[in-house]
Scaffold this motif. Structure first.
Motif, short mmCIF file in Angstrom:
data_model
loop_
_atom_site.label_atom_id
_atom_site.label_comp_id
_atom_site.label_asym_id
_atom_site.label_seq_id
_atom_site.Cartn_x
_atom_site.Cartn_y
_atom_site.Cartn_z
N SER A 119 4.21 -0.95 -0.57
CA SER A 119 4.75 0.23 -0.61
C SER A 119 4.23 1.37 0.10
N CYS B 130 1.27 -4.27 -2.42
CA CYS B 130 2.71 -4.33 -2.73
C CYS B 130 3.49 -3.86 -1.66
N CYS C 11 -2.27 3.85 -3.98
CA CYS C 11 -0.76 3.44 -4.12
C CYS C 11 -0.07 4.12 -5.36
N CYS D 62 1.49 0.87 -7.67
CA CYS D 62 0.92 -0.38 -8.10
C CYS D 62 -0.60 0.37 -8.63
N CYS E 33 0.85 -0.03 1.26
CA CYS E 33 -0.24 -0.66 0.46
C CYS E 33 -0.34 -2.00 0.71
#
Ligand SMILES: [Zn+2]
Length: 114
Positions: free
Chosen positions: A94, A92, A73, A76, A89
């Motif tokens: 993302s 988080c 990621c 993070c 992800c």
């Protein structure tokens, strides 16, 4: 078919390797295929006999190692397993990521006989 051209490409690689090493036939070929490579293993197995006919691979044992997908990621820095390119992800949420593993499509090794 996509997999047929992949198989023909592998034949070409094996053929070139044999010429270079002065061998006439391959006894075993090991392939690494990633989950995210887009290659259908079943389809590849299906076209394989036709693709290797009368080539250096015609009598070769074929082994396929599946490489699981792994991404980093970019937000993070978590590393996680993915099965699709569009997976987010899990930490988080993302979608900004770097694919670390799973895109492989390569010949890992070739064993030749004379
Ligand atoms: Zn993340």
């Amino acid at each position: 078919m996509h997999e047929l051209s992949i198989a023909m490409g592998i034949v070409n690689i094996a053929d070139a390797a044999c010429k270079k090493a002065n061998k006439s036939s391959v006894s075993k070929i090991c392939l690494e295929i990633g989950r995210l490579s887009g290659v259908e293993i079943d389809a590849l197995n299906f076209v394989w006999p036709a693709a290797v006919e009368r080539s250096v691979l015609s009598n070769a044992e074929k082994e396929i190692e599946i490489i699981e997908g792994e991404a980093l990621c970019l937000e993070c820095s978590d590393t996680f397993q993915i099965t699709n390119h569009y997976d987010a992800c899990p930490s988080c949420g993302s979608y900004f990521k770097d694919i670390q593993k799973g895109g492989e499509l390569k010949v890992k090794y070739i064993e030749a006989i004379n």
